[in-house]
Design an enzyme around this catalytic site. Sequence first.
Site, mmCIF file in Angstrom:
data_model
loop_
_atom_site.group_PDB
_atom_site.id
_atom_site.type_symbol
_atom_site.label_atom_id
_atom_site.label_comp_id
_atom_site.label_asym_id
_atom_site.label_seq_id
_atom_site.Cartn_x
_atom_site.Cartn_y
_atom_site.Cartn_z
ATOM 1 N N ALA B 55 -4.786 -2.490 3.206
ATOM 2 C CA ALA B 55 -3.562 -3.200 2.834
ATOM 3 C C ALA B 55 -2.408 -2.256 2.468
ATOM 4 O O ALA B 55 -1.313 -2.377 3.043
ATOM 5 C CB ALA B 55 -3.859 -4.185 1.698
ATOM 6 N N ASP B 248 -9.609 -7.117 -2.185
ATOM 7 C CA ASP B 248 -8.478 -7.584 -1.390
ATOM 8 C C ASP B 248 -7.663 -8.625 -2.134
ATOM 9 O O ASP B 248 -6.471 -8.791 -1.881
ATOM 10 C CB ASP B 248 -8.967 -8.171 -0.062
ATOM 11 N N ASN B 258 -13.791 -9.146 -2.086
ATOM 12 C CA ASN B 258 -13.830 -7.819 -1.453
ATOM 13 C C ASN B 258 -14.755 -7.909 -0.236
ATOM 14 O O ASN B 258 -15.337 -8.954 0.056
ATOM 15 C CB ASN B 258 -14.321 -6.772 -2.472
#
Lengths: 384, 384
Positions: B55, B248, B258
């Site tokens: 990300a 995440d 995650n």
Amino acid sequence: MNVQGKALRTIFLADDDWRVTIIDQTVLPHQFQLLHLSSLSDMATAISDMQVRGAPLIGAAASYGMALAMREDASDTMLVNAYNTLLATRPTAVNLHWALNEMKAVLVTLSEDQREQAAYQKAAELCDEDVAICSAIGDHGLPLIESLWQAKEKKASSEQRVNILTHCNAGWLATVDWGTALSPIYKAHNAGIPVHVWVDETRPRNQGFNLTAWELGQHGVPHTIVVDNVGGHLMQHGQVDMCIVGTDRTTRTGDVCNKIGTYLKALAAFDNHIPFYVALPSPTIDWSIRDGVADIPIEERSSREVTHIVGRTQQGNIQEIQIAPDNSAAINYGFDVTPARLITGLITERGVASRTVNNVNSKDDAGLEAPLAQLFSDKLPKNR
Amino acid sequence: MNVQGKALRTIFLADDDWRVTIIDQTVLPHQFQLLHLSSLSDMATAISDMQVRGAPLIGAAASYGMALAMREDASDTMLVNAYNTLLATRPTAVNLHWALNEMKAVLVTLSEDQREQAAYQKAAELCDEDVAICSAIGDHGLPLIESLWQAKEKKASSEQRVNILTHCNAGWLATVDWGTALSPIYKAHNAGIPVHVWVDETRPRNQGFNLTAWELGQHGVPHTIVVDNVGGHLMQHGQVDMCIVGTDRTTRTGDVCNKIGTYLKALAAFDNHIPFYVALPSPTIDWSIRDGVADIPIEERSSREVTHIVGRTQQGNIQEIQIAPDNSAAINYGFDVTPARLITGLITERGVASRTVNNVNSKDDAGLEAPLAQLFSDKLPKNR
């Protein structure tokens, strides 16, 4: 179980009634290949190269290896040689040792001209015994699946199938027929219960994809393959109704030593209140030990199984590739231990040893030791 | 972090001061290849083909993509086109959206002749900000490792290293530098603490082997790769002192979403009383949700990632092979949710939000919500 629509065992006599036919499990699931073995040396290679694997099947294969040896040469020298050669193929396999002792006990008492026939007969008996044990495991496990199905069938809102997660291969490919963990599943499928199996990949040797998925597919049992990381997520979301796995060694308290990763699935099942069963033939019970984590040594295998993997190229060739960086160390433990406190019950050929309360914190939980001892009171060591 | 002995970021300007250099992450760990990107289209391809991923790095890459676009054509039309093109590369990446908005906010207010220079400057600032956040995560995580080391160092009997298990890649390859989960580890290693990392393979995309093991190896951090099934066994046998993973998406209560399989490792850590930390930049916190399992939708990815795998042949070629039977269905969930009750603490750029009692059953356990809210009181939604 069925392969290409036809019932098959994993080991049987060829049409000529003397060569021993096996499935070459090293090329599954990409190729289905029968091998016809005609000598002691053929069989020793088949076992050590893992063309046959799985404790019960290794025992069966070794006993037919003795029969092939006696056909070649029924002398005492050959008897000793065959015993030692086969024993050396997979040094840690308990069933191998046991089957060879069974064969030797019969053969040493006979004259040379009686040995070949007796060896074939005894090998056939040992195979039939294994089938009977595995079939009985299936019969005892079947009602567990049936009752889950009955509960689900009544709820219109629930998915109309029973979802069972398994790890590694404790199927008919590891035995002569039926399997251990998969035996109740085959019985349920054959009885018309809509079972669906989540098949763990089972890295590093991928027995889930290579063997379990293949044999379920051949027999027509609906299944879905997943990587080993997925099981917990499935359980959190109600997509697993029960787990059934096999075991290589079981303590008298019910701790089980099974393929690496089993413990993680048992933790997830416990956390989500999902029944976790272990299927086993009673010879895997080691009555001499109580604490699996402390007392069972764990085999460390070649790191190459971790860093490399075998599959099929687009051109159809079997190819090995490297999947790790060149300079990273790798460690490869073959098994882990799942403590009895995480296990709902042990499915054996004599019945199911199950705890009364599925909660480690409950004062009422008597564990698995007493129910297991009750089933096998005749096998308990005398001095305890 | 270091590659081949030289400090490197994952994204930086080439020597000509305008092309953007990235590491092609799709061929790691087998090939180390820098790519020099010279257009919007180059960057869009690099993001969508996952030559850059993670990300924070996607956000940084997108901002440099805007700069390349402005160099090609600084018109309003191009500004809109570049924004939309880059946004479409990875539709679900939150950082991508955020970085593009930051860039657009600066550029729309400027005349065409100012845009190229301003875009390069803003992109560089966003990269530096990411480095600062990741470095701060490392600084806050470092004392946790230090205190484990101090306790271990005193005991002559214990292994003279701190063993940390991680899952997937939350390293510098996922960010501009330092990483999130690996940042405290790099800081500890640089400070002379003998850290050793257990690197989970992280099937199906194998980011552990491909990326984490590679970057740790390049920086000289001792590590051992293991398949995803092994962590529980290591923890049962005292071979893991702590776990650190990334996330995440994080709920306000501290549930983390995650990479698939994280939940299983958290269960094992909890069962063995091993601290389990999650490292995160605060933008991954979603203050609008409380229950991760119920409220975070899990991405289902292509089943081909499960049935096929890429590696290097003995001849040195990158090759894809099939590792599943032809007719088995496969399902591929990308993430799972680890409930806050299994997490010891959240390591953020502002400090560590940690529970006071690592026991879900304790009445004294206040969870992670209050400590997290205390660190980020200025970011809490106004209406609560």
